[in-house]
Design a protein around this motif. Sequence first.
Motif, PDB file in Angstrom:
ATOM      1  N   GLN A  15      25.712  14.183   1.574  1.00 28.45           N
ATOM      2  CA  GLN A  15      26.580  13.016   1.445  1.00 28.45           C
ATOM      3  C   GLN A  15      25.942  11.927   0.591  1.00 28.45           C
ATOM      4  O   GLN A  15      24.721  11.897   0.403  1.00 28.45           O
ATOM      5  CB  GLN A  15      26.908  12.446   2.830  1.00 28.45           C
ATOM      6  CG  GLN A  15      27.532  13.446   3.780  1.00 28.45           C
ATOM      7  CD  GLN A  15      28.814  14.046   3.240  1.00 28.45           C
ATOM      8  OE1 GLN A  15      29.785  13.335   2.985  1.00 28.45           O
ATOM      9  NE2 GLN A  15      28.830  15.360   3.065  1.00 28.45           N
ATOM     10  N   THR A  16      26.766  11.047   0.061  1.00 27.34           N
ATOM     11  CA  THR A  16      26.291   9.875  -0.668  1.00 27.34           C
ATOM     12  C   THR A  16      26.600   8.629   0.169  1.00 27.34           C
ATOM     13  O   THR A  16      27.400   8.664   1.093  1.00 27.34           O
ATOM     14  CB  THR A  16      26.974   9.754  -2.036  1.00 27.34           C
ATOM     15  OG1 THR A  16      28.400   9.678  -1.846  1.00 27.34           O
ATOM     16  CG2 THR A  16      26.640  10.957  -2.905  1.00 27.34           C
ATOM     17  N   GLY A  17      25.951   7.540  -0.171  1.00 31.55           N
ATOM     18  CA  GLY A  17      26.188   6.304   0.554  1.00 31.55           C
ATOM     19  C   GLY A  17      25.374   6.238   1.832  1.00 31.55           C
ATOM     20  O   GLY A  17      24.409   6.977   2.028  1.00 31.55           O
ATOM     21  N   LEU A  18      25.783   5.322   2.714  1.00 24.23           N
ATOM     22  CA  LEU A  18      25.037   5.047   3.927  1.00 24.23           C
ATOM     23  C   LEU A  18      25.669   5.710   5.143  1.00 24.23           C
ATOM     24  O   LEU A  18      26.880   5.900   5.209  1.00 24.23           O
ATOM     25  CB  LEU A  18      24.973   3.530   4.169  1.00 24.23           C
ATOM     26  CG  LEU A  18      24.276   2.682   3.089  1.00 24.23           C
ATOM     27  CD1 LEU A  18      24.431   1.203   3.404  1.00 24.23           C
ATOM     28  CD2 LEU A  18      22.798   3.063   2.986  1.00 24.23           C
ATOM     29  N   SER A  19      24.827   6.079   6.088  1.00 27.95           N
ATOM     30  CA  SER A  19      25.299   6.569   7.378  1.00 27.95           C
ATOM     31  C   SER A  19      25.986   5.409   8.127  1.00 27.95           C
ATOM     32  O   SER A  19      25.581   4.254   7.957  1.00 27.95           O
ATOM     33  CB  SER A  19      24.098   7.080   8.175  1.00 27.95           C
ATOM     34  OG  SER A  19      24.440   7.417   9.488  1.00 27.95           O
ATOM     35  N   PRO A  20      27.022   5.684   8.921  1.00 30.44           N
ATOM     36  CA  PRO A  20      27.545   6.985   9.334  1.00 30.44           C
ATOM     37  C   PRO A  20      28.431   7.629   8.269  1.00 30.44           C
ATOM     38  O   PRO A  20      29.051   6.930   7.462  1.00 30.44           O
ATOM     39  CB  PRO A  20      28.345   6.650  10.591  1.00 30.44           C
ATOM     40  CG  PRO A  20      28.802   5.239  10.380  1.00 30.44           C
ATOM     41  CD  PRO A  20      27.688   4.562   9.639  1.00 30.44           C
ATOM     42  N   MET A  31      25.691  10.816  11.953  1.00 30.50           N
ATOM     43  CA  MET A  31      24.768   9.711  11.685  1.00 30.50           C
ATOM     44  C   MET A  31      23.355  10.240  11.492  1.00 30.50           C
ATOM     45  O   MET A  31      22.881  11.057  12.284  1.00 30.50           O
ATOM     46  CB  MET A  31      24.798   8.698  12.834  1.00 30.50           C
ATOM     47  CG  MET A  31      26.033   7.830  12.833  1.00 30.50           C
ATOM     48  SD  MET A  31      26.444   7.180  14.470  1.00 30.50           S
ATOM     49  CE  MET A  31      27.479   8.484  15.107  1.00 30.50           C
ATOM     50  N   ARG A  32      22.721   9.760  10.440  1.00 30.98           N
ATOM     51  CA  ARG A  32      21.316  10.076  10.191  1.00 30.98           C
ATOM     52  C   ARG A  32      20.573   8.754  10.018  1.00 30.98           C
ATOM     53  O   ARG A  32      20.973   7.907   9.215  1.00 30.98           O
ATOM     54  CB  ARG A  32      21.153  10.923   8.933  1.00 30.98           C
ATOM     55  CG  ARG A  32      19.678  11.071   8.545  1.00 30.98           C
ATOM     56  CD  ARG A  32      19.456  11.696   7.200  1.00 30.98           C
ATOM     57  NE  ARG A  32      18.031  11.620   6.856  1.00 30.98           N
ATOM     58  CZ  ARG A  32      17.373  12.525   6.156  1.00 30.98           C
ATOM     59  NH1 ARG A  32      18.019  13.589   5.687  1.00 30.98           N
ATOM     60  NH2 ARG A  32      16.086  12.381   5.900  1.00 30.98           N
ATOM     61  N   THR A  33      19.492   8.585  10.754  1.00 34.97           N
ATOM     62  CA  THR A  33      18.687   7.367  10.683  1.00 34.97           C
ATOM     63  C   THR A  33      17.224   7.752  10.556  1.00 34.97           C
ATOM     64  O   THR A  33      16.703   8.494  11.390  1.00 34.97           O
ATOM     65  CB  THR A  33      18.887   6.502  11.938  1.00 34.97           C
ATOM     66  OG1 THR A  33      20.286   6.326  12.175  1.00 34.97           O
ATOM     67  CG2 THR A  33      18.239   5.139  11.754  1.00 34.97           C
ATOM     68  N   ASP A  34      16.558   7.248   9.492  1.00 34.54           N
ATOM     69  CA  ASP A  34      15.173   7.632   9.224  1.00 34.54           C
ATOM     70  C   ASP A  34      14.138   6.712   9.861  1.00 34.54           C
ATOM     71  O   ASP A  34      12.952   7.032   9.845  1.00 34.54           O
ATOM     72  CB  ASP A  34      14.931   7.668   7.708  1.00 34.54           C
ATOM     73  CG  ASP A  34      15.659   8.820   7.032  1.00 34.54           C
ATOM     74  OD1 ASP A  34      16.113   9.734   7.751  1.00 34.54           O
ATOM     75  OD2 ASP A  34      15.773   8.814   5.796  1.00 34.54           O
TER      76      ASP A  34
END
Length: 296
Positions: A15-20, A31-34
């Motif tokens: 995907q591009t952009g920000l989660s979610p 949702m992916r959070t690093d």
Amino acid sequence: MEELAAAILRFADSQTGLSPYITPIRTMAVMRTDHPKPPAHLLMQPALCIVAQGAKWASFGDRQLAYKAGQALVVGVETPSVGRVVEASPGKPCLVLAVELDLAVMRSVADDMRSPPVPRQEPALGVFVTDFQGPLSDCALRLMRLLDTPEAIPTLYPVIMREICYWLLSGPHGSEIARMTLGRGPSQRLLDAVHALRDRFRETLRVAELAAIAQMSQTVFHRHFKTLTSLTPLQYQKRLRLLDARRLMITSGMNAESASVAVGYESPSQFSREYTRMFGTPPKRDAMSVAVFENQ
């Protein structure tokens, strides 16, 4: 959980952009959070929030619930919340699958069960944490795999969701699920009052009116409402107003005074005080900082 985490990570990386990330299944998000993140205010909808990797907590009023890989937050009532990612790193990000719960489907599945669960009679918080292993984990993995064949979604997604509802209703928390979703008796009348407040939060509503909807005395209604949401009716309304005002300022460019009037405040100074108390920053500064962050 490892297979589910791998499937979520593979989708997030595409995907591009920000989660979610919204998926081809419109009622499902990934949702992916690093990195661990500061608390975020949101309005929770009835949903399953499944953690495949990492850990989170969510607070509802004065109650805080922690959930980690292999567990899910089950939300049965629409309610304001504060959530935070507490365990995440670039090498092992926090990975979450959020699936909207259709309460009508839940009721349909219960009606088809030979021995449906008996709803709990005593009031309880409309949110809880459950282990998400075995058949439920398998269902979540099949939902992720379904994203690879979008043409199959209209046919197979409803089937998998009915299976999820079955395992929830027949599992160790079945009586809690039944109380929140089956729409019978005092619990449903209480939910009707919650929905009335949700739909009319900009208006001046008296507790007596809400109690009448729930068919309870004001004292009993107040106690049961707080048990269900962990908030008093006034706190619930106030948080809905402030969340909506924040949305208006960020997405529509409204100034603080106009937003306060739009959500039902009569005093801009009271709005500013309560906004700052909830979000930790005055309205104008908060809206500007969020807009800058989203444009980075």
